[in-house]
Design a protein around this motif. Sequence first.
Motif, mmCIF file in Angstrom:
data_model
loop_
_atom_site.group_PDB
_atom_site.id
_atom_site.type_symbol
_atom_site.label_atom_id
_atom_site.label_comp_id
_atom_site.label_asym_id
_atom_site.label_seq_id
_atom_site.Cartn_x
_atom_site.Cartn_y
_atom_site.Cartn_z
ATOM 1 N N THR A 191 71.652 18.950 2.955
ATOM 2 C CA THR A 191 71.944 19.855 4.075
ATOM 3 C C THR A 191 70.714 20.091 4.942
ATOM 4 O OG1 THR A 191 73.630 20.982 2.751
ATOM 5 C CG2 THR A 191 72.816 22.127 4.695
ATOM 6 N N LYS A 192 69.579 20.368 4.307
ATOM 7 C CA LYS A 192 68.369 20.702 5.053
ATOM 8 C C LYS A 192 67.835 19.529 5.860
ATOM 9 C CE LYS A 192 67.759 25.036 3.977
ATOM 10 N NZ LYS A 192 67.809 26.089 5.014
ATOM 11 N N THR A 193 68.060 18.308 5.386
ATOM 12 C CA THR A 193 67.565 17.129 6.096
ATOM 13 C C THR A 193 68.618 16.533 7.016
ATOM 14 O OG1 THR A 193 68.192 15.703 4.223
ATOM 15 C CG2 THR A 193 65.922 16.534 4.277
ATOM 16 N N GLY A 194 69.813 17.150 7.044
ATOM 17 C CA GLY A 194 70.872 16.632 7.894
ATOM 18 C C GLY A 194 71.347 15.258 7.475
ATOM 19 N N SER A 195 71.339 14.993 6.161
ATOM 20 C CA SER A 195 71.698 13.665 5.662
ATOM 21 C C SER A 195 73.165 13.546 5.268
ATOM 22 C CB SER A 195 70.815 13.319 4.443
ATOM 23 O OG SER A 195 69.454 13.341 4.792
ATOM 24 N N GLY A 196 73.954 14.568 5.558
ATOM 25 C CA GLY A 196 75.360 14.534 5.169
ATOM 26 C C GLY A 196 76.131 13.386 5.782
ATOM 27 N N ASP A 197 75.685 12.928 6.957
ATOM 28 C CA ASP A 197 76.344 11.801 7.627
ATOM 29 C C ASP A 197 75.606 10.492 7.391
ATOM 30 O OD1 ASP A 197 78.289 13.502 8.716
ATOM 31 O OD2 ASP A 197 76.981 13.998 10.419
ATOM 32 N N GLY A 215 83.059 17.606 -1.807
ATOM 33 C CA GLY A 215 82.007 16.820 -1.162
ATOM 34 C C GLY A 215 82.548 15.533 -0.584
ATOM 35 N N ALA A 216 83.456 14.882 -1.324
ATOM 36 C CA ALA A 216 84.061 13.634 -0.835
ATOM 37 C C ALA A 216 84.905 13.890 0.405
ATOM 38 C CB ALA A 216 84.908 13.006 -1.933
ATOM 39 N N LEU A 217 85.681 14.969 0.377
ATOM 40 C CA LEU A 217 86.525 15.303 1.531
ATOM 41 C C LEU A 217 85.686 15.633 2.762
ATOM 42 C CD1 LEU A 217 89.316 17.501 -0.131
ATOM 43 C CD2 LEU A 217 89.521 15.159 0.740
ATOM 44 N N ALA A 218 84.503 16.230 2.517
ATOM 45 C CA ALA A 218 83.626 16.575 3.633
ATOM 46 C C ALA A 218 83.095 15.326 4.327
ATOM 47 C CB ALA A 218 82.466 17.426 3.144
ATOM 48 N N VAL A 219 82.961 14.241 3.552
ATOM 49 C CA VAL A 219 82.492 12.981 4.127
ATOM 50 C C VAL A 219 83.606 12.297 4.907
ATOM 51 C CG1 VAL A 219 81.670 10.655 3.593
ATOM 52 C CG2 VAL A 219 80.727 12.622 2.373
ATOM 53 N N TYR A 247 86.732 13.636 5.783
ATOM 54 C CA TYR A 247 87.326 14.524 6.788
ATOM 55 C C TYR A 247 86.381 15.697 6.998
ATOM 56 C CZ TYR A 247 91.409 11.970 5.083
ATOM 57 O OH TYR A 247 92.276 10.982 4.684
ATOM 58 N N PRO A 248 85.644 15.702 8.073
ATOM 59 C CA PRO A 248 84.683 16.793 8.325
ATOM 60 C C PRO A 248 85.313 18.170 8.132
ATOM 61 C CG PRO A 248 84.449 15.078 9.971
ATOM 62 C CD PRO A 248 85.674 14.720 9.161
ATOM 63 N N ALA A 308 82.400 27.119 6.811
ATOM 64 C CA ALA A 308 82.845 28.075 5.799
ATOM 65 C C ALA A 308 83.299 27.360 4.534
ATOM 66 C CB ALA A 308 83.980 28.931 6.358
ATOM 67 N N VAL A 309 83.997 26.242 4.696
ATOM 68 C CA VAL A 309 84.460 25.473 3.540
ATOM 69 C C VAL A 309 83.285 24.789 2.853
ATOM 70 C CG1 VAL A 309 85.870 23.519 2.795
ATOM 71 C CG2 VAL A 309 86.769 25.128 4.476
ATOM 72 N N MET A 310 82.355 24.265 3.656
ATOM 73 C CA MET A 310 81.202 23.583 3.073
ATOM 74 C C MET A 310 80.314 24.540 2.280
ATOM 75 S SD MET A 310 81.487 20.479 3.406
ATOM 76 C CE MET A 310 79.909 20.198 2.618
#
Length: 314
Positions: free
Chosen positions: A23-29, A102-106, A108-109, A113-115
């Motif tokens: 999260t802090k490094t913005g590496s989610g994508d 975590g998989a769903l966040a990848v 389907y963004p 609040a959910v994250m």
Amino acid sequence: MYGLALASAIGMGLILLMGALVTKTGSGDGCGTDWPLCNGKFVPAYTIESMIEYSHRFVTAVVSLFVLGAAVGTYMVLRHSKEAMMFAFGTLFFTILQAILGALAVIYPQSDAVMALHFGFSLLAFSSALLLAVGIKTGAYVPKGSPARSKSVRAPVIAPHMRKWIWGAAIYSYIVVYVGAFVRHTESSGGCLGWPLCNGAVIPELNGAVGIAFAHRVAAALLLIVIIIIAYKASRPDASSPLLRSASLWALVLTVMQVFSGASVVWTLSTDWYLLTALIHVVLVSGMFGVLCYMCVLAWRAARKPESMDSSSL
């Protein structure tokens, strides 16, 4: 058994840290919208973002095996203890839940609040794994009729009003943690510049990132007050046992440390130390919540009838 439980607890703690790093490094994508592959490959391209994200996935997969092994082992060896089963399968449940989220966040963004719940579920998995490991290590799940059972420590004496304070503090701390995770996912850390004041004001204009960051500060301050009250009440011999007094002192120390670590996050926002202070903050928050959960277990055991207990104390 203890080795698997300990590995699960350490592994879940590492997952918490790596999740915060993502999260802090913005590496989610960093892996695009592919899961479980990374940008369509088993071995991703060597970019910093993709390696951080993929490492997080890999560690989660390995730790999940430890968690599964601990759950199976608990069922085979300690199924006489409802407590051990609850912690073992609670860890497994929350590990699976946070992995799915975590998989769903990848793919389907999800909303911020959910994250934020993703971190919350990981924290519950860590706490369950920690309590299982502590229980096994201290012989808390010795079965009835075993010669070793007589060596176990008796249930702590905790006054009813203290139990309410403990449970209330644990539940409220989870809310504070959730708000903190929401701050992180909405990138609102810079909403309040300066500490203890927020943008030079005691009460700033409560809008956007400022309102979110300020709400977290107020919630954390109230939590500190609650923990101070609990530690004071626990210091009275008629209200609690030495074990709870020790645990409440640890909770107080960790809460104070996480408050100042939160301040250090603000102080280092525009420096190279920001990532380190943010990760230290996650470690301290996790430790504080783990201790509060341990205190809840003590309070729960104190309220049970001795004859109905699997063992007496962690």
